[in-house]
Design a protein around this motif. Structure first.
Motif: not given
Length: 209
Positions: A97-116
């Motif tokens: 089960t993803p933590s809240a942090m990883h649930a948030h990370l998995r919602e990021l869509e662009t490369t720049v946002e994912r790198a951040g």
């Protein structure tokens, strides 16, 4: 903005959250108050497994070669981290089960946002790894403490690798700002989860132990 300026800005703007994520109460939150070696190891293994799955998924769909390599390398490290931790357990039944942090990370869509977001995750992970080292030192278990020292060294490498990626990706102030927002939001997601877990257990999340 330079990578060093970006790192300093994220750390400064999230100083309180990062400090509390590095406190002993963070382990208390992650384990539901079960502060023994087995529960701590299981919580740590689950965190690494979920991280592996997040970054593996990113790598599989990433069109930018540099970003894909960064995400793939990080996923491989997280896989190795999971194996290193579970080697300390007699048996391991993962909770994916993803933590809240990883649930948030998995919602990021662009490369720049994912790198951040990845940068934000490395700063949160630095704090947790240091606390894990301290826990096993306190348990008079230097071997397991050394396992987490090695994992923290990998997280330091992930941070530097991600800063190099951000430097390559962010050619405008807007790109740096989008990466900064993603990093801040990732740390905040981890911190909000920490607060909610402690409050659910009747523990005040504010004082740092």
């Amino acid at each position: 903005m330079t990578p060093s300026e970006f790192l300093e800005a994220v750390r400064t703007d999230n100083e309180t959250a990062l400090s509390r994520l590095g406190s002993s109460k963070a382990l208390y939150a992650d384990t539901g108050g079960e502060l023994d070696a087995e529960h701590v190891l299981r919580a740590a293994a689950d965190a690494e497994l979920v991280a592996m799955e997040t970054f593996e998924a990113w790598a599989q769909e990433e069109p930018n070669e540099d970003a894909r390599e960064t995400f793939d390398t990080t996923a491989d490290e997280e896989r190795a981290h999971t194996q290193a931790i579970t080697a300390e357990l007699d048996d391991y039944d993962p909770d994916e089960t993803p933590s809240a942090m990883h649930a948030h990370l998995r919602e990021l869509e662009t490369t720049v946002e994912r790198a951040g977001g990845l940068l934000g995750r490395t700063l949160a992970a630095e704090q947790s790894k240091q606390q894990l080292v301290g826990f096993f030192v306190g348990q008079a278990d230097p071997q397991t403490a050394d396992v987490f020292r090695d994992l923290k060294a990998d997280v330091d490498d992930q941070r530097d690798r991600t800063l190099d990626l951000l430097d390559a990706l962010c050619d405008t102030d807007d790109a740096w700002n989008r990466a900064k927002t993603a990093a801040d939001d990732t740390i905040q997601a981890a911190y909000d989860d920490y607060v909610e877990q402690l409050q659910a257990q009747g523990v005040d999340p504010k004082p740092v132990c």
